[in-house]
Design a protein around this motif. Structure first.
Motif, PDB file in Angstrom:
ATOM      1  N   GLY A  24       5.723  77.882  17.280  1.00 28.95           N
ATOM      2  CA  GLY A  24       4.325  77.535  17.492  1.00 28.95           C
ATOM      3  C   GLY A  24       3.550  77.219  16.241  1.00 28.95           C
ATOM      4  O   GLY A  24       2.345  76.942  16.293  1.00 28.95           O
ATOM      5  N   SER A  25       4.234  77.203  15.088  1.00 27.95           N
ATOM      6  CA  SER A  25       3.533  76.943  13.822  1.00 27.95           C
ATOM      7  C   SER A  25       3.301  75.457  13.578  1.00 27.95           C
ATOM      8  O   SER A  25       2.548  75.086  12.677  1.00 27.95           O
ATOM      9  N   GLY A  26       3.967  74.591  14.349  1.00 29.15           N
ATOM     10  CA  GLY A  26       3.761  73.148  14.205  1.00 29.15           C
ATOM     11  C   GLY A  26       4.932  72.384  13.631  1.00 29.15           C
ATOM     12  O   GLY A  26       4.869  71.162  13.492  1.00 29.15           O
ATOM     13  N   LYS A  27       6.029  73.069  13.338  1.00 32.81           N
ATOM     14  CA  LYS A  27       7.184  72.426  12.688  1.00 32.81           C
ATOM     15  C   LYS A  27       7.738  71.266  13.514  1.00 32.81           C
ATOM     16  O   LYS A  27       7.909  70.157  13.005  1.00 32.81           O
ATOM     17  N   SER A  28       8.051  71.542  14.760  1.00 30.08           N
ATOM     18  CA  SER A  28       8.660  70.517  15.602  1.00 30.08           C
ATOM     19  C   SER A  28       7.704  69.365  15.874  1.00 30.08           C
ATOM     20  O   SER A  28       8.129  68.212  15.997  1.00 30.08           O
ATOM     21  N   THR A  29       6.412  69.673  15.934  1.00 31.01           N
ATOM     22  CA  THR A  29       5.429  68.597  16.145  1.00 31.01           C
ATOM     23  C   THR A  29       5.401  67.659  14.949  1.00 31.01           C
ATOM     24  O   THR A  29       5.332  66.431  15.111  1.00 31.01           O
ATOM     25  N   VAL A  30       5.477  68.191  13.744  1.00 31.66           N
ATOM     26  CA  VAL A  30       5.566  67.350  12.547  1.00 31.66           C
ATOM     27  C   VAL A  30       6.784  66.443  12.636  1.00 31.66           C
ATOM     28  O   VAL A  30       6.713  65.232  12.377  1.00 31.66           O
ATOM     29  N   LEU A  31       7.913  67.018  13.019  1.00 34.67           N
ATOM     30  CA  LEU A  31       9.153  66.247  13.120  1.00 34.67           C
ATOM     31  C   LEU A  31       9.026  65.138  14.165  1.00 34.67           C
ATOM     32  O   LEU A  31       9.451  64.003  13.945  1.00 34.67           O
ATOM     33  N   ARG A  32       8.437  65.462  15.300  1.00 32.54           N
ATOM     34  CA  ARG A  32       8.306  64.485  16.380  1.00 32.54           C
ATOM     35  C   ARG A  32       7.350  63.361  16.003  1.00 32.54           C
ATOM     36  O   ARG A  32       7.532  62.207  16.398  1.00 32.54           O
ATOM     37  N   ILE A  33       6.336  63.677  15.214  1.00 26.93           N
ATOM     38  CA  ILE A  33       5.425  62.628  14.737  1.00 26.93           C
ATOM     39  C   ILE A  33       6.130  61.723  13.737  1.00 26.93           C
ATOM     40  O   ILE A  33       5.997  60.498  13.771  1.00 26.93           O
ATOM     41  N   MET A  34       6.909  62.313  12.840  1.00 24.72           N
ATOM     42  CA  MET A  34       7.666  61.506  11.877  1.00 24.72           C
ATOM     43  C   MET A  34       8.633  60.553  12.571  1.00 24.72           C
ATOM     44  O   MET A  34       8.817  59.411  12.142  1.00 24.72           O
ATOM     45  N   SER A  35       9.257  61.027  13.649  1.00 28.50           N
ATOM     46  CA  SER A  35      10.292  60.235  14.325  1.00 28.50           C
ATOM     47  C   SER A  35       9.719  59.268  15.345  1.00 28.50           C
ATOM     48  O   SER A  35      10.462  58.471  15.925  1.00 28.50           O
ATOM     49  N   GLY A  36       8.416  59.347  15.599  1.00 28.49           N
ATOM     50  CA  GLY A  36       7.788  58.440  16.551  1.00 28.49           C
ATOM     51  C   GLY A  36       7.785  58.940  17.978  1.00 28.49           C
ATOM     52  O   GLY A  36       7.347  58.224  18.886  1.00 28.49           O
ATOM     53  N   LEU A  37       8.263  60.177  18.206  1.00 24.47           N
ATOM     54  CA  LEU A  37       8.253  60.735  19.557  1.00 24.47           C
ATOM     55  C   LEU A  37       6.874  61.234  19.959  1.00 24.47           C
ATOM     56  O   LEU A  37       6.591  61.385  21.150  1.00 24.47           O
ATOM     57  N   GLU A  38       6.035  61.518  18.974  1.00 21.92           N
ATOM     58  CA  GLU A  38       4.636  61.873  19.216  1.00 21.92           C
ATOM     59  C   GLU A  38       3.766  61.031  18.286  1.00 21.92           C
ATOM     60  O   GLU A  38       4.236  60.534  17.255  1.00 21.92           O
ATOM     61  N   THR A  39       2.513  60.866  18.648  1.00 22.19           N
ATOM     62  CA  THR A  39       1.560  60.127  17.822  1.00 22.19           C
ATOM     63  C   THR A  39       0.495  61.075  17.298  1.00 22.19           C
ATOM     64  O   THR A  39      -0.046  61.890  18.062  1.00 22.19           O
ATOM     65  N   ALA A  40       0.207  60.994  16.011  1.00 23.60           N
ATOM     66  CA  ALA A  40      -0.845  61.832  15.430  1.00 23.60           C
ATOM     67  C   ALA A  40      -2.202  61.434  15.993  1.00 23.60           C
ATOM     68  O   ALA A  40      -2.446  60.268  16.320  1.00 23.60           O
ATOM     69  N   ASP A  41      -3.108  62.406  16.107  1.00 23.39           N
ATOM     70  CA  ASP A  41      -4.471  62.108  16.554  1.00 23.39           C
ATOM     71  C   ASP A  41      -5.266  61.423  15.455  1.00 23.39           C
ATOM     72  O   ASP A  41      -6.097  60.550  15.717  1.00 23.39           O
ATOM     73  N   SER A  42      -5.008  61.831  14.213  1.00 24.74           N
ATOM     74  CA  SER A  42      -5.684  61.202  13.069  1.00 24.74           C
ATOM     75  C   SER A  42      -4.816  61.379  11.840  1.00 24.74           C
ATOM     76  O   SER A  42      -3.863  62.160  11.831  1.00 24.74           O
ATOM     77  N   GLY A  43      -5.154  60.653  10.787  1.00 26.18           N
ATOM     78  CA  GLY A  43      -4.378  60.698   9.561  1.00 26.18           C
ATOM     79  C   GLY A  43      -3.417  59.528   9.462  1.00 26.18           C
ATOM     80  O   GLY A  43      -3.377  58.654  10.338  1.00 26.18           O
ATOM     81  N   GLU A  44      -2.653  59.505   8.385  1.00 28.37           N
ATOM     82  CA  GLU A  44      -1.714  58.420   8.125  1.00 28.37           C
ATOM     83  C   GLU A  44      -0.289  58.980   8.064  1.00 28.37           C
ATOM     84  O   GLU A  44      -0.041  60.010   7.431  1.00 28.37           O
ATOM     85  N   VAL A  45       0.620  58.271   8.730  1.00 26.04           N
ATOM     86  CA  VAL A  45       2.034  58.637   8.748  1.00 26.04           C
ATOM     87  C   VAL A  45       2.833  57.396   8.392  1.00 26.04           C
ATOM     88  O   VAL A  45       2.836  56.417   9.131  1.00 26.04           O
ATOM     89  N   VAL A  46       3.497  57.422   7.243  1.00 25.60           N
ATOM     90  CA  VAL A  46       4.301  56.285   6.795  1.00 25.60           C
ATOM     91  C   VAL A  46       5.747  56.745   6.693  1.00 25.60           C
ATOM     92  O   VAL A  46       6.076  57.622   5.899  1.00 25.60           O
ATOM     93  N   VAL A  47       6.611  56.163   7.522  1.00 27.37           N
ATOM     94  CA  VAL A  47       8.025  56.517   7.549  1.00 27.37           C
ATOM     95  C   VAL A  47       8.828  55.265   7.216  1.00 27.37           C
ATOM     96  O   VAL A  47       8.785  54.278   7.948  1.00 27.37           O
ATOM     97  N   GLY A  48       9.527  55.311   6.091  1.00 26.62           N
ATOM     98  CA  GLY A  48      10.308  54.149   5.693  1.00 26.62           C
ATOM     99  C   GLY A  48       9.477  52.889   5.587  1.00 26.62           C
ATOM    100  O   GLY A  48       9.890  51.829   6.058  1.00 26.62           O
ATOM    101  N   ASP A  49       8.308  52.981   4.999  1.00 30.36           N
ATOM    102  CA  ASP A  49       7.380  51.856   4.813  1.00 30.36           C
ATOM    103  C   ASP A  49       6.677  51.417   6.100  1.00 30.36           C
ATOM    104  O   ASP A  49       5.868  50.492   6.064  1.00 30.36           O
ATOM    105  N   VAL A  50       6.991  52.046   7.226  1.00 33.66           N
ATOM    106  CA  VAL A  50       6.356  51.669   8.496  1.00 33.66           C
ATOM    107  C   VAL A  50       5.167  52.592   8.756  1.00 33.66           C
ATOM    108  O   VAL A  50       5.338  53.814   8.820  1.00 33.66           O
TER     109      VAL A  50
END
Length: 254
Positions: free
Chosen positions: A50-76
């Motif tokens: 419940g600390s947010g680890k898996s949510t960070v991973l899912r946002i990085m991989s594109g399985l979830e979308t962040a509500d705000s902020g910037e996420v750049v993975v491999g220049d995308v």
């Protein structure tokens, strides 16, 4: 080689998160997360459930979308809905559950996406699939069905499946937590070998031994924030934050 190879090689393998937030209903799961993963490095995320680890991973991989902020993975820029799909095929994800198709043997599970998504011929997909199964030490079980494999073997097939699309970045979300203790080593051994080959990896795990031996950086998350991060030696052996100290004392005693 497939027609996508040139594009795959043009995708970088670094990750940047800036002021990333995510809520599920009224629960704020991530609170202004800043995180960098350099190309070829292994970052391990630790923390209580419940600390947010898996949510960070899912946002990085594109399985979830962040509500705000910037996420750049491999220049995308994943925060741009029009650009986010560009990352598909360039990252691999391995979950706690193996998610293998029971009606397909090991080779069939590994080659399915190659034939259906990448439109490889059966012969080409077989060549790639066998190579990936060999990479995880499962080539001699290529004809076995999931029901004929142990949990560790199934997870190694799942890793081979993720590797088959030639990803630049690999994500592991508690990849060993569903395994019996004696089977954990065979999976972490594969993960360590990928790290030694220079694969960029972000790993959510409770395996502190893996974190200490393999990570370039350990990130401790607590209640949706990064409470502490640093080298494995610093975070795991000499934690400064009281919550990190409390968490590690509990985990290492278990």
């Amino acid at each position: 080689m497939t027609a996508t190879t040139a594009k795959e090689q043009s995708i970088a393998s670094s990750i940047q998160l800036r002021a990333v937030t995510k809520a599920f209903g009224s629960v704020q799961v991530l609170k202004n997360i800043d995180l960098d993963v350099a190309s070829g490095k292994v970052v391990v995320l630790i923390g209580a459930s419940g600390s947010g680890k898996s949510t960070v991973l899912r946002i990085m991989s594109g399985l979830e979308t962040a509500d705000s902020g910037e996420v750049v993975v491999g220049d995308v820029p994943m925060h741009d809905p029009k650009r986010a799909p560009e990352i598909r095929g360039h990252v691999g994800m391995v979950f706690q559950q193996f998610n293998l198709f029971p009606h397909l043997n090991a080779l069939g599970n590994v080659t399915l996406a190659l034939r259906k998504s990448l439109k490889m011929s059966k012969a080409e997909a077989r060549e790639v699939g066998l190579r990936c199964l060999e990479r995880v030490g499962m080539q001699d079980r290529c004809a076995n069905y999931p029901s004929q494999l142990s949990g560790g073997q199934q997870q190694r097939v799942a890793i081979a499946r993720a590797l088959a699309v030639n990803p630049r970045i690999m994500f592991f979300d508690e990849a060993t937590s569903a395994l019996d203790p004696e089977l954990v080593g065979e999976v972490t051994s594969v993960m360590r070998s990928l790290a030694a080959d220079g694969m960029t990896m972000v790993v959510v795990t409770h395996e502190m031994g893996f974190a200490h031996r393999t990570a370039d950086r350990v990130v401790f998350m607590d209640d949706g924030v990064i409470a502490e991060q640093g080298s494995p030696e610093q975070v795991l052996k000499d934690p400064q934050h009281p919550r990190t100290q409390q968490f590690l004392a509990r985990v290492l005693e278990a």
